[in-house]
Scaffold this motif. Structure first.
Motif, PDB file in Angstrom:
ATOM      1  N   THR A  20       0.792  -1.525  -0.025  1.00 58.66           N
ATOM      2  CA  THR A  20       0.202   0.190  -0.230  1.00 58.66           C
ATOM      3  C   THR A  20       0.469   0.989   0.000  1.00 58.66           C
ATOM      4  OG1 THR A  20      -1.832  -1.037   1.252  1.00 58.66           O
ATOM      5  CG2 THR A  20      -2.090   1.482   1.245  1.00 58.66           C
ATOM      6  N   THR A  24       0.678   4.048  -2.729  1.00 57.24           N
ATOM      7  CA  THR A  24       0.861   5.114  -3.043  1.00 57.24           C
ATOM      8  C   THR A  24       1.598   6.491  -3.696  1.00 57.24           C
ATOM      9  OG1 THR A  24      -0.372   4.500  -0.397  1.00 57.24           O
ATOM     10  CG2 THR A  24       0.070   7.390  -1.646  1.00 57.24           C
ATOM     11  N   THR A 140     -14.171   2.722  -2.051  1.00 57.76           N
ATOM     12  CA  THR A 140     -13.666   2.852  -0.638  1.00 57.76           C
ATOM     13  C   THR A 140     -15.097   2.553  -0.044  1.00 57.76           C
ATOM     14  OG1 THR A 140     -13.057   5.044  -1.427  1.00 57.76           O
ATOM     15  CG2 THR A 140     -13.219   4.616   0.826  1.00 57.76           C
ATOM     16  N   LEU A 144     -10.786  -1.053   3.679  1.00 61.11           N
ATOM     17  CA  LEU A 144      -9.520  -1.692   3.521  1.00 61.11           C
ATOM     18  C   LEU A 144      -9.077  -2.335   2.940  1.00 61.11           C
ATOM     19  CD1 LEU A 144      -7.113   0.172   3.937  1.00 61.11           C
ATOM     20  CD2 LEU A 144      -7.187  -1.177   6.689  1.00 61.11           C
ATOM     21  N   MET A 147      -9.518  -2.266  -0.681  1.00 63.12           N
ATOM     22  CA  MET A 147      -8.312  -1.573  -1.903  1.00 63.12           C
ATOM     23  C   MET A 147      -7.334  -2.628  -1.561  1.00 63.12           C
ATOM     24  SD  MET A 147      -9.137   1.794   0.298  1.00 63.12           S
ATOM     25  CE  MET A 147      -7.630   2.530  -0.035  1.00 63.12           C
ATOM     26  N   VAL A 148      -6.842  -3.012  -0.013  1.00 58.86           N
ATOM     27  CA  VAL A 148      -5.253  -4.041  -0.135  1.00 58.86           C
ATOM     28  C   VAL A 148      -5.581  -5.120  -1.276  1.00 58.86           C
ATOM     29  CG1 VAL A 148      -4.351  -2.519   1.695  1.00 58.86           C
ATOM     30  CG2 VAL A 148      -6.416  -5.270   2.174  1.00 58.86           C
ATOM     31  N   SER A 205       1.552   7.613   4.209  1.00 52.90           N
ATOM     32  CA  SER A 205       0.362   6.471   4.446  1.00 52.90           C
ATOM     33  C   SER A 205       0.502   5.823   5.948  1.00 52.90           C
ATOM     34  CB  SER A 205       0.719   5.333   3.823  1.00 52.90           C
ATOM     35  OG  SER A 205       0.433   5.913   1.911  1.00 52.90           O
ATOM     36  N   THR A 289      -3.802   4.568  -6.206  1.00 50.38           N
ATOM     37  CA  THR A 289      -3.033   5.961  -5.288  1.00 50.38           C
ATOM     38  C   THR A 289      -4.059   6.621  -4.733  1.00 50.38           C
ATOM     39  OG1 THR A 289      -0.621   5.169  -6.540  1.00 50.38           O
ATOM     40  CG2 THR A 289      -1.652   7.710  -5.063  1.00 50.38           C
ATOM     41  N   ASN A 292      -5.951   4.886  -1.953  1.00 49.35           N
ATOM     42  CA  ASN A 292      -5.475   5.077  -0.401  1.00 49.35           C
ATOM     43  C   ASN A 292      -5.790   6.599  -0.169  1.00 49.35           C
ATOM     44  OD1 ASN A 292      -5.065   2.806  -1.289  1.00 49.35           O
ATOM     45  ND2 ASN A 292      -2.586   3.177  -1.584  1.00 49.35           N
ATOM     46  N   TYR A 296      -7.829   7.407   3.231  1.00 46.17           N
ATOM     47  CA  TYR A 296      -7.332   8.483   4.070  1.00 46.17           C
ATOM     48  C   TYR A 296      -8.463   9.064   4.809  1.00 46.17           C
ATOM     49  CZ  TYR A 296      -3.119   6.228   2.817  1.00 46.17           C
ATOM     50  OH  TYR A 296      -2.467   4.944   2.536  1.00 46.17           O
TER      51      TYR A 296
END
Length: 371
Positions: A20, A24, A140, A144, A147-148, A205, A289, A292, A296
């Motif tokens: 990740t 990013t 999203t 999480l 995403m990963v 990150s 990217t 991510n 956040y």
């Protein structure tokens, strides 16, 4: 919809955190970074500045990880209030979220301009941005883990195409294009540092990911290795592009890495346009990217509102879309790039350092039972 405590139960492995961080950092700037550095240095000394910036970034990763490890179970948004109080922490959190909006907007706009110039000439920028942003919101909303998983799926593919791009251009590499080294001293190298802040962002990150890890004690390992891999790819790409095309030629190209890919020739015209593979996978890389940074952002909004629902997934997209279409030309975009880079250094390096020093001086620590 899940609430905040259930979000914190999402845990990622050390390898997932590493990938990740790498995804990013290594992002949109790669296609234009050789040009911006060549314009600043006007010498073959293009890689030294990136190397110095990489060392700085690894140091920032260390600071960010140590800060989060003092407050087990808390993200950057939560530990601020423990150190500085509610009012100052609110200002810091809002500033960090503004920074995330800036990065998401800038990355999306640069991606849209890139695709418009190379493949979608008659498509309005807004029509490129809209589906891209909606897909980010949808990803999203999966949390999480979703995403990963996507990062794990596509990172090997992007890395393979990247390495093929380097390997297939070795026959064009001329070491004389990188000579003489330090011909004009440190001056050009320090000048190149003016244009690399945006490209080297991503160390923040770990402010969010550290306490999402199954083993947060390995956060420094994941962050340092992930960041170093990304910066090594940057240094290798910039060095190869300059070595194959010379400083003078690169400084005249808007997207030098695309021209770099177009140089590849296969015997018998087996594959005439290798750059198409690079463009496709690079677009996927930009998607990861942006997702991510968007995560956040929405994580911060959920902390301030104490909610985590469908509105949080999609409402911020309106602001990102508005900021993305605001720049009128490449000059404004480049200025936005510079502002975002320096603002990122303040928010993601200077502020965590101050918070870490305050917590150490006043011996402030978090309680893992209250994380």
């Amino acid at each position: 919809m899940p609430n905040i405590p259930s979000i914190k139960q999402e845990k990622i492995s050390t390898l997932q955190a590493l990938l990740t961080v790498t995804s990013t950092v290594y992002a949109v700037a790669i296609v234009s970074l050789p040009r911006t550095i060549a314009e600043q240095t006007q010498t073959p000394d293009v890689w030294q500045g990136l190397l110095l910036a990489s060392l700085f970034g690894v140091g920032v990763v260390f600071i960010n990880v140590k800060l989060c490890q003092r407050f087990p179970g808390k993200t950057f948004y939560e530990l601020n209030s423990v150190i500085t109080g509610k009012f100052i922490s609110l200002l810091i959190n809002i500033a960090f979220m503004v920074y995330c909006v800036m990065i998401c907007s800038l990355v999306c706009r640069m991606m849209a301009e890139f695709l418009k110039a190379l493949a979608l000439e008659k498509t309005p920028v807004s029509m490129i941005l809209l589906p891209f942003l909606l897909l980010i919101g949808y990803l999203t909303s999966g949390g999480l883990h979703a995403m990963v998983r996507l990062i794990e799926l596509f990172f090997p593919l992007t890395l393979i195409v990247y390495l093929l791009l380097i390997i297939l251009n070795i026959n064009h590499f001329d070491l004389d294009h990188l000579r003489p080294v330090f011909h004009q001293g440190w001056g050009p190298i320090f000048k190149s540092l003016k244009v690399v802040p945006f490209a080297t962002l991503g160390y923040e990150s770990m402010l969010i990911l550290t306490n999402f890890m199954v083993n947060p004690q390995k956060a420094w390992k994941a962050g340092a290795i992930g960041y170093s891999i990304a910066m090594a790819l940057y240094v290798l790409m910039v060095t190869m592009v300059i070595g194959c095309m010379s400083v003078e030629e690169v400084s005249r190209l808007q997207w030098p890495v695309v021209s770099f890919a177009q140089q590849i020739e296969f015997p018998g015209s087996f594959l005439e346009r290798f750059e198409i593979f690079f463009i496709i996978l690079w677009t996927i890389k930009i998607f990861m990217t942006t997702a991510n940074y968007y995560f956040y952002l929405v994580a911060g909004i959920s902390q301030l509102t104490q909610k985590w629902n469908g509105y949080i997934y999609y409402l911020p997209l309106i602001f990102i879309f508005a900021v993305s279409i605001y720049p009128k030309n490449f000059v404004v975009i480049d200025n936005f790039d510079t502002v975002a880079g320096y603002f990122g250094i303040i928010m993601c390096a200077a502020v965590p350092l101050v918070l870490l020093l305050i917590s150490m001086v006043f011996r402030i620590r978090g309680n893992p039972d209250n994380g």
